[in-house]
Design a protein around this motif. Structure first.
Motif, PDB file in Angstrom:
ATOM      1  N   ARG B  47       0.824  -1.212   0.000  1.00  0.00           N
ATOM      2  CA  ARG B  47       0.000   0.000   0.000  1.00  0.00           C
ATOM      3  C   ARG B  47       0.855   1.258   0.000  1.00  0.00           C
ATOM      4  O   ARG B  47       0.430   2.296  -0.510  1.00  0.00           O
ATOM      5  CB  ARG B  47      -0.957  -0.016   1.188  1.00  0.00           C
ATOM      6  N   MET B  79      -3.857  -1.571  -9.298  1.00  0.00           N
ATOM      7  CA  MET B  79      -3.887  -2.454  -8.142  1.00  0.00           C
ATOM      8  C   MET B  79      -5.122  -3.342  -8.181  1.00  0.00           C
ATOM      9  O   MET B  79      -6.204  -2.903  -8.564  1.00  0.00           O
ATOM     10  CB  MET B  79      -3.897  -1.599  -6.875  1.00  0.00           C
ATOM     11  N   PHE B  81      -7.465  -5.580  -5.679  1.00  0.00           N
ATOM     12  CA  PHE B  81      -7.691  -5.661  -4.241  1.00  0.00           C
ATOM     13  C   PHE B  81      -8.240  -7.016  -3.838  1.00  0.00           C
ATOM     14  O   PHE B  81      -8.855  -7.728  -4.632  1.00  0.00           O
ATOM     15  CB  PHE B  81      -8.685  -4.585  -3.806  1.00  0.00           C
ATOM     16  N   ASN B  83     -10.804  -7.692  -1.911  1.00  0.00           N
ATOM     17  CA  ASN B  83     -12.265  -7.773  -2.045  1.00  0.00           C
ATOM     18  C   ASN B  83     -12.729  -7.240  -3.390  1.00  0.00           C
ATOM     19  O   ASN B  83     -13.827  -6.721  -3.504  1.00  0.00           O
ATOM     20  CB  ASN B  83     -12.936  -7.008  -0.918  1.00  0.00           C
ATOM     21  N   TYR B  84     -11.884  -7.303  -4.376  1.00  0.00           N
ATOM     22  CA  TYR B  84     -12.167  -6.902  -5.759  1.00  0.00           C
ATOM     23  C   TYR B  84     -12.327  -5.396  -5.902  1.00  0.00           C
ATOM     24  O   TYR B  84     -11.850  -4.814  -6.858  1.00  0.00           O
ATOM     25  CB  TYR B  84     -13.413  -7.598  -6.325  1.00  0.00           C
ATOM     26  N   ALA B  85     -13.042  -4.749  -4.944  1.00  0.00           N
ATOM     27  CA  ALA B  85     -13.206  -3.296  -4.974  1.00  0.00           C
ATOM     28  C   ALA B  85     -13.790  -2.817  -6.288  1.00  0.00           C
ATOM     29  O   ALA B  85     -13.409  -1.778  -6.812  1.00  0.00           O
ATOM     30  CB  ALA B  85     -11.867  -2.595  -4.718  1.00  0.00           C
ATOM     31  N   LEU B  86     -14.741  -3.569  -6.835  1.00  0.00           N
ATOM     32  CA  LEU B  86     -15.401  -3.099  -8.054  1.00  0.00           C
ATOM     33  C   LEU B  86     -16.348  -1.975  -7.698  1.00  0.00           C
ATOM     34  O   LEU B  86     -16.787  -1.855  -6.552  1.00  0.00           O
ATOM     35  CB  LEU B  86     -16.170  -4.248  -8.711  1.00  0.00           C
ATOM     36  N   TYR B  87     -16.699  -1.152  -8.700  1.00  0.00           N
ATOM     37  CA  TYR B  87     -17.662  -0.091  -8.469  1.00  0.00           C
ATOM     38  C   TYR B  87     -19.048  -0.698  -8.689  1.00  0.00           C
ATOM     39  O   TYR B  87     -19.398  -1.033  -9.819  1.00  0.00           O
ATOM     40  CB  TYR B  87     -17.423   1.076  -9.425  1.00  0.00           C
ATOM     41  N   PRO B  88     -19.834  -0.858  -7.620  1.00  0.00           N
ATOM     42  CA  PRO B  88     -21.069  -1.642  -7.750  1.00  0.00           C
ATOM     43  C   PRO B  88     -22.103  -0.993  -8.660  1.00  0.00           C
ATOM     44  O   PRO B  88     -22.976  -1.678  -9.176  1.00  0.00           O
ATOM     45  CB  PRO B  88     -21.585  -1.721  -6.303  1.00  0.00           C
ATOM     46  N   ASN B  95     -16.771  -0.443 -15.398  1.00  0.00           N
ATOM     47  CA  ASN B  95     -15.701  -0.673 -14.440  1.00  0.00           C
ATOM     48  C   ASN B  95     -14.349  -0.719 -15.150  1.00  0.00           C
ATOM     49  O   ASN B  95     -13.385  -0.099 -14.714  1.00  0.00           O
ATOM     50  CB  ASN B  95     -15.921  -2.007 -13.709  1.00  0.00           C
ATOM     51  N   ALA B 132     -22.833  -7.156  -8.978  1.00  0.00           N
ATOM     52  CA  ALA B 132     -23.652  -7.999  -8.107  1.00  0.00           C
ATOM     53  C   ALA B 132     -24.132  -9.263  -8.816  1.00  0.00           C
ATOM     54  O   ALA B 132     -24.498 -10.235  -8.180  1.00  0.00           O
ATOM     55  CB  ALA B 132     -24.853  -7.213  -7.592  1.00  0.00           C
ATOM     56  N   ARG B 146      -9.648  -4.413 -14.997  1.00  0.00           N
ATOM     57  CA  ARG B 146      -9.578  -2.989 -14.690  1.00  0.00           C
ATOM     58  C   ARG B 146      -8.117  -2.563 -14.519  1.00  0.00           C
ATOM     59  O   ARG B 146      -7.746  -1.441 -14.840  1.00  0.00           O
ATOM     60  CB  ARG B 146     -10.363  -2.733 -13.404  1.00  0.00           C
TER      61      ARG B 146
END
Lengths: 298, 363
Positions: B47, B79, B81, B83-88, B95, B132, B146
């Motif tokens: 990080r 990067m 992540f 927890n994937y950190a996708l934009y829901p 994305n 989702a 991404r």
């Protein structure tokens, strides 16, 4: 010999039915019925005289009612939007605070703890043209040398009421939006940083979509609240001067209790309830859309 | 060109020091895996490279730029992540293209870059779905997509596979390895799973308590661990470690078990020295079920307490001086608990560590 017994499902539902009937159903039916009568509080017998849709027809052509109706919408729109902007700003700032945030959050709620009547009295004093704080400050700093008629001039009076309303209720937005900010997962924001977002872009593209459900919940709650604004207005101007700050509820209470024409007032109530229903439907629609956008179900 | 250089990098959280002056040179296009138990500072280090954490001391350079004070967006990194950190609220396509949109790239170019990335990762059919509606593995692929659309100089992976089930993890591991060949960028990958580290890395950086313990190729760490920690962390099953004392040219492991010191280690220990003696399961095999009879071999009779058949081999559990050890049986036959077998220990593959410091005497 068999005794007739009420069915069990009915017995089990009976307490709920009694409560709902006493609290909601009977008043609802009574008020709806009375809106078709020329019911006057001072002459109870008028309750039994059926006039059909006379009251409603009268309201539809009543300029005073529609002025109050429009003014309420205007009041609602300005108050909600300003409270949203200010509440959002406050929430974003408080969210950045790392030390003493709990204390600040508690302090944010202070304005909500006052009775609206007291807020009304307080601002009535603050905006009083002779002895009020605002005029005192303006005159001693030298911005103006005449007393500004804050609660007497129509436009200024509306401004003063809005000011009090916003002072009291901005924190509702701030608290709800702050809750929304706490609920935003950290990962997408960090991903946005790495993806090249400036702080403004992160806010615009990530934070705001996440906040929208919270904003619409706040909007729904507050639209119902503001649509029945009464206490502050009644205390500060009483709907005056010359009805320039008359909102739906001050008009209705005047009609119902001062003029004692309860039948007419109830009819007004049923017309203006449309307003609340429309706003609620609109914001709920927006809320579901915003939730669907985030992939939340239900 | 994007080599990454860490020079005595520190990280403090208040008074707590999470990273202790680590230095590391990562070459252009190298695949480096930071591995270690949780809390060892590997994610913090990643990080800091990403710019998501401030650097308390030292410098980090990407290419020949010192990036200490640059925000993440100016570091030309991407990067993935945990927890994937996708934009829901965005579709898969949105994305993938978000970083390009932010960079104000023309729509046509965004579309072709997104298509290219989607093709590489097999996401073509999912391009209009929301996160989702995707499975864990698909989300992970979107997160990787991404990262690759921008053609960054450095990829950072923060435990990207730890939320996937075992089968999918193996599959994604292969895909990441292939991806590295395709994109030819520097990759820094954080994991706590030594299998991932071994299979993916050009070089492994093994960390503990904010320090780098050992840096090397997977085989270097496996064959020449610098201390007991590395020896037990890398490799599965973990290396067997026994306490012992040097007696003449022997190591006394229990009252009635002594084995010969490997000939090339005799000059390295002194009579009476307390040591830790380590060997891998692969080098303790029942007679006739191991590799060969050549080299220096000690023979030990052990009672098998448990057998775990794995098909091509069977893991055998036994005790030496109250310490459980694992042995491997190749070309297995069925073994019953309680059966006593004659085991061969390959001495030239054994490790000797200092009993106090844990440092390798014979790696």
């Amino acid at each position: 010999m068999t005794r007739r017994r009420l069915p069990e499902w009915f017995l089990l539902l009976l307490p709920a039915i009694i409560v709902i009937a006493a609290v909601v159903l009977i008043p609802l039916i009574f008020s709806f019925y009375s809106s078709f009568t020329p019911y006057k509080l001072t002459r109870p017998s008028t309750l039994w005289k059926w006039v059909g849709t006379y009251n409603y027809e009268k309201i539809l052509s009543d300029v005073k009612f529609w002025a109050a109706f429009g003014r309420t919408i205007l009041f609602l729109t300005i108050a909600l939007n300003l409270e949203l902007m200010l509440g959002l700003g406050i929430a974003l700032l408080v969210n950045k605070v790392t030390w003493g945030q709990r204390g600040i959050r508690t302090m944010l709620m202070f304005p909500m703890m006052f009775s609206p009547i007291l807020v009304g009295f307080q601002f009535k004093f603050i905006f009083n043209d002779n002895i009020g704080l605002v005029n005192n400050i303006i005159q001693s700093v030298g911005f103006a040398d005449v007393a500004l008629p804050w609660l007497v001039d129509g436009k200024l009076a509306m401004f003063s009421i809005l000011f009090a309303e916003i002072w009291m209720s901005t924190s509702v937005f701030a608290i709800l939006i702050l809750a929304g900010l706490f609920a935003i997962p950290r990962d997408p924001l960090e991903a946005a940083k790495v993806d090249g977002c400036t702080p403004w872009q992160s806010f615009r593209h990530i934070t705001l979509p996440f906040l929208m459900p919270f904003i619409f919940i706040a909007m729904t709650i507050r639209s119902l609240d503001v649509a029945r604004a009464y206490d502050i207005v009644q205390i500060m101007t009483g709907g005056g001067p010359a009805r320039r700050t008359e909102l739906l509820w001050t008009l209705m209470s005047r009609t119902g209790y001062v003029d004692a024409r309860m039948g007419l007032a109830n009819a007004m109530g049923y017309v203006s309830i449309l307003l609340s229903i429309l706003f609620t439907i609109y914001f709920f629609h927006k809320l579901s859309a915003a939730r669907a956008e985030l992939g939340m179900t239900g | 060109m994007a080599n990454v250089t860490l020079d005595t990098v520190d990280k403090f959280y208040g008074k707590h020091q999470a990273v202790h002056g680590i230095s590391l040179d990562i070459a252009d296009q190298e695949f480096v895996v930071l591995v270690g138990p949780s809390g060892c500072g590997k994610s913090t280090t990643l990080r800091m490279i990403a710019g998501l954490e401030d650097i308390s001391g030292g410098t980090i350079s990407i290419g020949d730029r010192v990036v200490n004070d640059l925000p993440p967006r100016e570091r030309n990194i991407s990067m993935v992540f945990q927890n994937y950190a996708l934009y829901p609220h965005m579709t898969v396509g949105e994305n993938l293209g978000f970083s390009l949109k932010i960079a104000k790239m023309p729509d046509a170019e965004i579309a072709s870059a997104v298509n290219e990335a989607a093709q590489i990762l097999g996401l073509d059919e999912l391009i209009d779905r929301k996160p989702a509606e995707l499975s864990g593995g698909q989300r992970q692929r979107v997160a990787m997509g991404r990262a690759i659309v921008r053609h960054p100089e450095v990829f950072l992976f923060d435990e990207p596979l730890s939320n996937l089930d075992a089968k999918l993890r193996t599959q994604m591991r292969v895909e990441i390895k292939k991806l590295h060949k395709k994109v030819a960028s520097t990759i820094i990958y954080v994991t706590h799973d030594q299998v991932e580290a071994m299979t993916l890395a050009d070089r492994i950086v093994l960390m503990r308590d904010g320090h780098i313990v050992q840096v090397g190729t997977p085989l270097e760490l496996f064959n020449k661990p610098v201390d007991v920690f590395v020896a037990t962390f890398i490799g599965s099953p973990p290396m067997n470690i026994l306490d012992g004392v040097v007696r003449g040219d022997q190591i006394q492991l229990t009252d009635d078990l002594a084995i010969k010191i490997p000939s090339d280690a005799r000059g390295l220990v002194q009579d009476g020295q307390a040591i830790k003696f380590g060997f891998r399961a692969d080098n303790l095999t029942p007679k006739g079920h191991g590799v060969s009879d050549e080299g220096e071999i000690a023979t030990i009779d052990l009672e098998v307490s448990l057998a775990e058949p794995l098909g091509t081999e069977t893991l055998l559990f036994a005790e030496i001086g109250g310490v459980e050890v694992q042995a491997k049986m190749l070309n297995p036959r069925s073994v019953k608990p309680g059966e006593t077998l004659s085991f061969q220990l390959m001495l030239d593959k054994c490790h000797i560590f200092d009993a106090d410091t844990g440092a390798a005497i014979r790696g």
